[in-house]
Design an enzyme around this catalytic site. Structure first.
Site, mmCIF file in Angstrom:
data_model
loop_
_atom_site.group_PDB
_atom_site.id
_atom_site.type_symbol
_atom_site.label_atom_id
_atom_site.label_comp_id
_atom_site.label_asym_id
_atom_site.label_seq_id
_atom_site.Cartn_x
_atom_site.Cartn_y
_atom_site.Cartn_z
ATOM 1 N N ASP A 149 0.861 -1.277 -0.036
ATOM 2 C CA ASP A 149 0.116 -0.061 0.107
ATOM 3 C C ASP A 149 1.026 1.255 -0.124
ATOM 4 O O ASP A 149 1.859 1.352 0.528
ATOM 5 C CB ASP A 149 -0.798 -0.040 1.254
ATOM 6 C CG ASP A 149 -2.053 -0.977 1.132
ATOM 7 O OD1 ASP A 149 -2.028 -1.800 0.186
ATOM 8 O OD2 ASP A 149 -2.903 -0.968 2.183
ATOM 9 N N ASP A 150 0.131 2.537 -0.579
ATOM 10 C CA ASP A 150 0.720 3.785 -0.474
ATOM 11 C C ASP A 150 1.723 4.307 -1.424
ATOM 12 O O ASP A 150 2.228 5.451 -1.286
ATOM 13 C CB ASP A 150 1.179 4.050 1.172
ATOM 14 C CG ASP A 150 0.105 3.607 2.159
ATOM 15 O OD1 ASP A 150 -1.221 3.591 1.896
ATOM 16 O OD2 ASP A 150 0.506 3.779 3.383
ATOM 17 N N HIS B 78 -5.988 2.655 -4.380
ATOM 18 C CA HIS B 78 -6.041 2.918 -2.951
ATOM 19 C C HIS B 78 -6.275 4.492 -2.512
ATOM 20 O O HIS B 78 -6.151 4.718 -1.632
ATOM 21 C CB HIS B 78 -4.386 2.688 -2.319
ATOM 22 C CG HIS B 78 -4.516 2.525 -1.006
ATOM 23 N ND1 HIS B 78 -5.523 1.709 -0.156
ATOM 24 C CD2 HIS B 78 -3.425 2.826 0.038
ATOM 25 C CE1 HIS B 78 -5.159 1.901 1.047
ATOM 26 N NE2 HIS B 78 -3.961 2.639 1.309
ATOM 27 N N HIS C 24 3.669 -2.588 3.079
ATOM 28 C CA HIS C 24 4.007 -1.167 2.237
ATOM 29 C C HIS C 24 5.186 -1.553 1.387
ATOM 30 O O HIS C 24 6.116 -1.930 1.929
ATOM 31 C CB HIS C 24 3.871 -0.098 3.252
ATOM 32 C CG HIS C 24 2.591 0.007 4.107
ATOM 33 N ND1 HIS C 24 2.330 -0.840 5.147
ATOM 34 C CD2 HIS C 24 1.583 0.952 3.866
ATOM 35 C CE1 HIS C 24 1.073 -0.576 5.743
ATOM 36 N NE2 HIS C 24 0.565 0.447 4.820
ATOM 37 N N HIS D 240 -5.655 9.110 0.340
ATOM 38 C CA HIS D 240 -5.658 8.334 1.431
ATOM 39 C C HIS D 240 -6.569 8.919 2.544
ATOM 40 O O HIS D 240 -6.130 9.045 3.747
ATOM 41 C CB HIS D 240 -4.295 8.202 1.756
ATOM 42 C CG HIS D 240 -4.055 6.903 2.806
ATOM 43 N ND1 HIS D 240 -4.440 6.955 4.261
ATOM 44 C CD2 HIS D 240 -3.770 5.599 2.388
ATOM 45 C CE1 HIS D 240 -4.035 5.545 4.360
ATOM 46 N NE2 HIS D 240 -3.644 4.820 3.685
#
Length: 219
Positions: A23-24, A74, A165, A78
């Site tokens: 993620d991210d 995603h 991540h 965020h």
């Protein structure tokens, strides 16, 4: 173009399999290194990217697709999607879809809401399968490769969706050790979509998936 049009690998249905997700990103510092680890071990994963990051590093989107790994959405920046009115929600999702389409010619087919925060109202507004996770490595909290390595190896099971991540050096170091050990134990490491296909589980918009355990083995 759908990412389903990429060449499909042979996945052994009789072997255990797990999907690692990152993620991210994409992160200029660590995503190329993570892709290198995957490439060295001949495995693929799913990268749930942020649109804001993708705008800054579009070349990394192309690297992910060219590697055979999968891009998931995603959101753009965020935010907790539950708190957004419909125009803001659409911006978070569809701006990110368009960035990926523009840079790669593919469109994400799955979405992970930030923080895993969802409710029934939100689910009904998202026209993509929602992917959560069954094994949280907490690599964002414990930025120690040994802790993350042990947490994964002590908990992993067939059909897990693993949350990590690609934004920390410690996560890259942990994955560098985790993948060979899982392969030694007989695990196949796949994208989320590959795992779903191998399990015969269609990923449907409006549905939430925390794992892809073998059918009949949900305990």
């Amino acid at each position: 173009m759908s990412q389903k049009l990429q060449a499909k690998r042979e996945i052994g249905p009789g072997q255990p399999m797990v999907a690692f997700t990152f993620d991210d990103g994409p992160s200029q510092d660590y995503t190329p290194e993570m892709l290198g680890v995957l490439r060295e071990n001949d495995v693929r994963a799913t990268f749930f990217i942020l649109g804001a990051q993708a705008e800054m590093h579009p070349d990394l989107l192309r690297q992910i697709v060219e590697s055979g790994s999968e891009i998931g959405n995603h959101t753009y920046s965020h935010l907790d999607l539950r708190a957004l009115v419909r125009p803001a929600l659409d911006y978070q999702i569809y701006t990110t879809q368009e960035i990926v389409r523009r840079e790669t010619g593919t469109v994400p087919e799955i979405l992970r809401p930030p923080y895993g925060f969802i409710n029934e109202e939100l689910i009904n507004q998202i026209n993509l399968p929602i992917i959560l996770w069954s094994l949280d490595t907490r690599d964002w909290q414990d930025r120690d490769p040994d802790i993350v390595f042990n947490r994964v190896l002590n908990s992993i099971r067939d059909g897990d969706i693993v949350l990590m991540h690609d934004t920390y050096e410690s996560s890259v170091q942990a994955v560098r050790r985790i993948i060979p050990e899982l392969k030694r134990r007989g695990y196949q490491l796949t994208t989320v979509s590959e795992l779903a296909r191998a399990r015969g589980i269609p990923l449907q918009p409006g549905n939430v998936y925390s794992n892809l355990y073998p059918i009949g083995n949900t305990g």
